[in-house]
Enzyme design. Structure first.
Site, PDB file in Angstrom:
ATOM      1  N   THR A 212      -9.706  -7.535  -6.552  1.00 56.53           N
ATOM      2  CA  THR A 212     -10.847  -7.512  -7.470  1.00 56.53           C
ATOM      3  C   THR A 212     -11.493  -6.131  -7.475  1.00 56.53           C
ATOM      4  O   THR A 212     -12.160  -5.761  -8.432  1.00 56.53           O
ATOM      5  CB  THR A 212     -11.899  -8.564  -7.058  1.00 56.53           C
ATOM      6  OG1 THR A 212     -12.070  -8.493  -5.649  1.00 56.53           O
ATOM      7  CG2 THR A 212     -11.453  -9.960  -7.440  1.00 56.53           C
TER       8      THR A 212
ATOM      9  N   ARG B  97       1.176  -4.523   6.403  1.00 53.72           N
ATOM     10  CA  ARG B  97       0.521  -3.576   5.499  1.00 53.72           C
ATOM     11  C   ARG B  97       1.240  -2.249   5.622  1.00 53.72           C
ATOM     12  O   ARG B  97       1.237  -1.639   6.691  1.00 53.72           O
ATOM     13  CB  ARG B  97      -0.959  -3.422   5.835  1.00 53.72           C
ATOM     14  CG  ARG B  97      -1.626  -2.437   4.890  1.00 53.72           C
ATOM     15  CD  ARG B  97      -3.117  -2.537   4.844  1.00 53.72           C
ATOM     16  NE  ARG B  97      -3.613  -1.732   3.718  1.00 53.72           N
ATOM     17  CZ  ARG B  97      -4.734  -1.971   3.081  1.00 53.72           C
ATOM     18  NH1 ARG B  97      -5.498  -2.976   3.443  1.00 53.72           N
ATOM     19  NH2 ARG B  97      -5.096  -1.209   2.082  1.00 53.72           N
TER      20      ARG B  97
ATOM     21  N   ASN C  73      -9.723  -3.326  -7.362  1.00 49.08           N
ATOM     22  CA  ASN C  73      -8.851  -2.377  -8.058  1.00 49.08           C
ATOM     23  C   ASN C  73      -9.278  -2.121  -9.502  1.00 49.08           C
ATOM     24  O   ASN C  73      -8.812  -1.177 -10.124  1.00 49.08           O
ATOM     25  CB  ASN C  73      -7.399  -2.868  -8.054  1.00 49.08           C
ATOM     26  CG  ASN C  73      -6.773  -2.767  -6.676  1.00 49.08           C
ATOM     27  OD1 ASN C  73      -5.879  -3.515  -6.331  1.00 49.08           O
ATOM     28  ND2 ASN C  73      -7.266  -1.839  -5.866  1.00 49.08           N
TER      29      ASN C  73
ATOM     30  N   GLY D 219       0.455   5.292  -4.591  1.00 47.98           N
ATOM     31  CA  GLY D 219      -0.154   6.531  -5.072  1.00 47.98           C
ATOM     32  C   GLY D 219       0.296   7.719  -4.241  1.00 47.98           C
ATOM     33  O   GLY D 219       0.665   8.779  -4.766  1.00 47.98           O
TER      34      GLY D 219
ATOM     35  N   ASP E  50       0.834  -1.201   0.000  1.00 50.16           N
ATOM     36  CA  ASP E  50       0.000   0.000   0.000  1.00 50.16           C
ATOM     37  C   ASP E  50       0.874   1.258   0.000  1.00 50.16           C
ATOM     38  O   ASP E  50       1.933   1.265   0.609  1.00 50.16           O
ATOM     39  CB  ASP E  50      -0.891  -0.021   1.254  1.00 50.16           C
ATOM     40  CG  ASP E  50      -2.173   0.752   1.026  1.00 50.16           C
ATOM     41  OD1 ASP E  50      -2.315   1.362  -0.057  1.00 50.16           O
ATOM     42  OD2 ASP E  50      -3.030   0.740   1.921  1.00 50.16           O
TER      43      ASP E  50
ATOM     44  N   ARG F  70      -6.383  -1.867   7.450  1.00 48.23           N
ATOM     45  CA  ARG F  70      -7.568  -2.541   6.902  1.00 48.23           C
ATOM     46  C   ARG F  70      -7.154  -3.911   6.382  1.00 48.23           C
ATOM     47  O   ARG F  70      -5.987  -4.134   6.054  1.00 48.23           O
ATOM     48  CB  ARG F  70      -8.128  -1.753   5.712  1.00 48.23           C
ATOM     49  CG  ARG F  70      -8.826  -0.459   6.040  1.00 48.23           C
ATOM     50  CD  ARG F  70      -9.511   0.081   4.786  1.00 48.23           C
ATOM     51  NE  ARG F  70      -8.549   0.365   3.722  1.00 48.23           N
ATOM     52  CZ  ARG F  70      -7.934   1.535   3.577  1.00 48.23           C
ATOM     53  NH1 ARG F  70      -8.182   2.515   4.413  1.00 48.23           N
ATOM     54  NH2 ARG F  70      -7.084   1.721   2.597  1.00 48.23           N
TER      55      ARG F  70
END
Lengths: 470, 250
Positions: free
Chosen positions: B69, B188, B71, B26, B23, B194
């Site tokens: 799925t 993560r 994304n 972006g 993660d 999450r």
């Protein structure tokens, strides 16, 4: 006809037979009548491995020691040939039962056997040649009842042969397809299906070479008349190949067994034949090599984004090309369905009247398909017409085909297909995990699976090795 | 201290199965005023670094969450870019992964929107490395934890098992790659906390860590730090009641 250990059998285990049989096939196809029959009905371009295997099995039966086996095989061939008649593109009739035509086919086999010995520098002695000729005449007699179409002696044979070569042979379409298209597009044998990249690479080298070697071995008058190319060096190359293959006779006995090689090539990798497991291990290693080659190969140009939308449609076209269009001419017509019937009848070793029932069922299915799919009325079904109307494929006539297929597969008539009967139909693709392989296969389940394959385009069913794979 | 020393201890075992949710690509790009795609490109280095670190540390199973799925809802230009990037990365590193004895697997990969060429590369890489006995690298691509469970339920019903005969073990046998052991540690990155529908069945007993570093900045030392923290936690396992998260299956 022959005692055990005939002259033919000696040749049969000779590796020179491979180029010789290709040569014989080209000479056969150059005969206008044979060429027309091949072009209309034969599946050798799309399913060459299946055809090779069937031919070898048939020759073995015809030249084997068992009189009864020979009689049945001759009857089967006669029935098969009786279905091959029509007219060629120039409206000349052809008929596979024509005695002169059959004599020519046998003549090419004999002449190619003699020539392969001559080209490899070990010409046959007169006595051996005469014995071989007698065997081939007996082969023709077993088919036709007599061998009157072939001259009685070797001495008289050569003028006959030269005359046909000079006067009757043509540069037929079928011959050109064998020489130029078959070798360039030879599909991988079932055993090597997982390795398209390696197969294509090997074929790109071997294909043109095979064609050139075959051309160089054809009789000079015919090469001239048919306008076949003379490539520098191919004569030497061709003789080198024959000579090299001829040297294999010094190998210990049992090392060269063409049936074993052909059996192995047609072996489906998933079958539970013990050899398949050994081959499977080897194949896995080759598969990994193929995967590595593909991953290392430079990336092709970016595919256009519209390509993904045509995926669903392509699968219908794939099914058309792999299963329905058995002759590979781009259209579905009667010879395609006849080829399916022929393959099934051959597998199950059907006699009359079962064979005719099967053909009739396929013929009825063809009429149904033609009525439903041939929208432009040209008498045949194109890939586009098929793709546009796939759902109507499972009509009553197809169900009838499934039922007849069940009846003829159920050899003992107990209304179920047991393991042996199942194996007879699907033998190269026999797997344990297919429903019906363990317990008996009921009529309902059999018909359902056949329809699922034919209309639902279901993959990896036992029908794939039977009808789709080379 | 090094991980090797920690792994030698009786209690602080190296986790057998580590999973990473990659993660922050972006945000990494946004902080540098670069397009999102450059964040994905920068992630490649991290992926290779983490694979190597995990292998060296003795991790037997490493799973990476590459593409969910969900994304597919991203802008189509970004999705297209990701597909091309993944294909390039797979092909670039295939020989290296194979040479290191890593067995590669792709979990998911069911959507028809995946370009056929990419799917074939996935298959080729799985074929190529299928016999390797080193670390198993599972790349979750077009993966959804719930849909895996639904698929397992379907397969179970189709196999005709009576309802009373279904237990956790027999259910798990119907999941994709049923030989995959439970995840011991999930990392993560980027501080997000999450699950995001990732390997839902397998993470049931997992320890979780949420390092604040963004995935393109995540490197081998961060990974080893996570392993170390895991081993610390493991050392207290069962000793502190608030940390008990149920009995770990054998």
């Amino acid at each position: 006809m022959t005692e055990t250990g005939s002259q033919f059998e000696e040749f049969f285990n000779d590796p020179r037979w491979a180029p010789a049989i290709i040569r014989a096939t080209v000479l056969e196809a150059a005969h206008p009548q044979v060429g027309a029959a091949l072009l209309d009905s034969s599946t050798f371009v799309t399913h060459p491995w299946r055809r090779l295997r069937n031919t070898v099995v048939s020759l073995q039966r015809m030249f084997g020691p068992d009189e009864e086996v020979r009689r049945r095989e001759a009857a089967r061939l006669n029935r098969l040939h009786a279905r091959l008649k029509g007219t060629d593109a120039q409206h000349r009739p052809y008929d596979a039962l024509d005695p002169a035509v059959r004599a020519w086919v046998v003549a090419t086999l004999f002449e190619s056997s003699v020539t392969m010995c001559r080209l490899s520098g070990q010409p046959l002695e007169q006595a051996v040649m005469e014995r071989l000729y007698a065997e081939f005449r007996a082969y023709l007699a077993a088919l036709d009842g007599d061998a009157d179409q072939l001259p009685p002696t070797v001495h008289a044979f050569w003028p006959y042969y030269d005359r046909v070569v000079e006067e009757q042979l043509e540069n037929t379409e079928a011959m050109r397809i064998i020489l130029y298209r078959l070798f360039d597009h030879l599909p991988a044998p079932p055993l090597l299906h997982g390795l398209p990249t390696l197969w294509a690479a090997g074929r790109a080298v071997a294909g043109p070479l095979l064609g050139a070697i075959t051309v160089a071995s054809l009789p000079e008058p015919f090469r001239r008349r048919a306008g076949l190319p003379e490539l520098p060096g191919t004569q030497t190359l061709m003789q080198g190949v024959y000579l090299g293959a001829g040297l294999a006779r010094f190998l210990p006995e049992g090392w060269v067994r063409p049936e074993a090689v052909i059996d192995l090539l047609s072996l489906s990798p998933d079958s539970d034949d013990p050899r398949a497991r050994t081959i499977g291990a080897l194949r896995d290693r080759m598969k990994r090599a193929g995967a590595l080659v593909r991953l290392l190969a430079p990336l092709p140009p970016e595919p256009d984004p519209g390509a993904a939308a045509t995926v669903a449609r392509r699968s219908a076209e794939e099914f058309f090309a792999q299963v329905l269009d058995q002759t590979g001419n781009g259209y579905l017509d009667w010879p395609d369905l006849a080829a399916m019937a022929r393959e099934i009848a051959g597998r199950l070793d059907l006699d009359e009247p079962a064979e005719t029932r099967l053909y009739d069922a396929f013929a009825a299915w063809w009429r149904e398909l033609q009525a439903a799919l041939d929208t432009d009325g040209d008498g045949r079904v194109s890939a586009a017409e098929y793709a546009a109307a796939v759902p109507s494929l499972a009509g009553p006539a197809l169900i009838r085909v499934a039922e007849v297929l069940f009846d003829v597969t159920d050899a003992n008539g107990d209304q179920r297909v047991d393991a042996d009967e199942y194996r007879a139909l699907f033998r190269t693709g026999f797997r344990r995990d297919v429903p019906g392989a363990d317990g008996p296969y009921t009529r309902g389940a059999f018909v359902r699976d056949f329809l699922a394959f034919m209309s639902g385009r279901e993959r990896s069913t036992p029908y794939d090795p039977l009808l789709a794979e080379a | 201290m090094t991980v090797g020393e920690a792994a030698g201890g009786a209690v602080g075992r190296v986790p057998r199965h580590v999973a990473c949710v990659m993660d922050g690509n972006g945000r990494w790009a946004a902080r540098r005023s670069l397009p999102r795609t450059s964040g994905h490109r920068a992630a490649e280095t991290t992926v290779i670094d983490v694979i190597e670190a995990a292998r060296t540390a003795g991790v037997e199973w490493l799973s990476l969450y590459a593409f969910s799925t969900e994304n597919w809802r991203r802008p189509s230009t970004e999705v297209d870019f990701l597909m091309r990037l993944v294909r390039r990365v797979v092909r670039k590193h295939a020989p290296l992964l194979h040479a290191r004895g890593i067995r590669c697997r792709f979990l998911g990969v069911a959507d028809p929107r995946i370009p056929p060429a990419l799917a074939r590369d996935f298959t080729d890489l799985m074929t190529l490395t299928g016999e390797n006995r080193g670390m198993t690298l599972t790349v979750a691509f077009d993966h959804g934890g719930r849909s895996d469970i639904v698929a397992a339920a379907r397969s179970l019903i189709r196999s005709g098992v009576p309802a009373d005969a279904v237990d956790e073990r027999s259910f798990a046998a119907h999941l994709p790659f049923p030989d995959t052991p439970d995840v011991d540690l999930v990392i993560r990155t980027s501080g997000e906390q999450r699950i995001s529908n990732f390997m839902l069945w397998q993470v049931a007993y997992a320890e979780w860590m949420f390092p604040p570093v963004l995935w393109p900045d995540f490197r081998a030392p961060h990974f080893l730090q996570c392993l170390h923290t895991y081993q610390q936690r493991d050392r207290r396992f069962g000793g502190v009641p608030t940390d008990a998260n149920g009995e770990r299956p054998a």
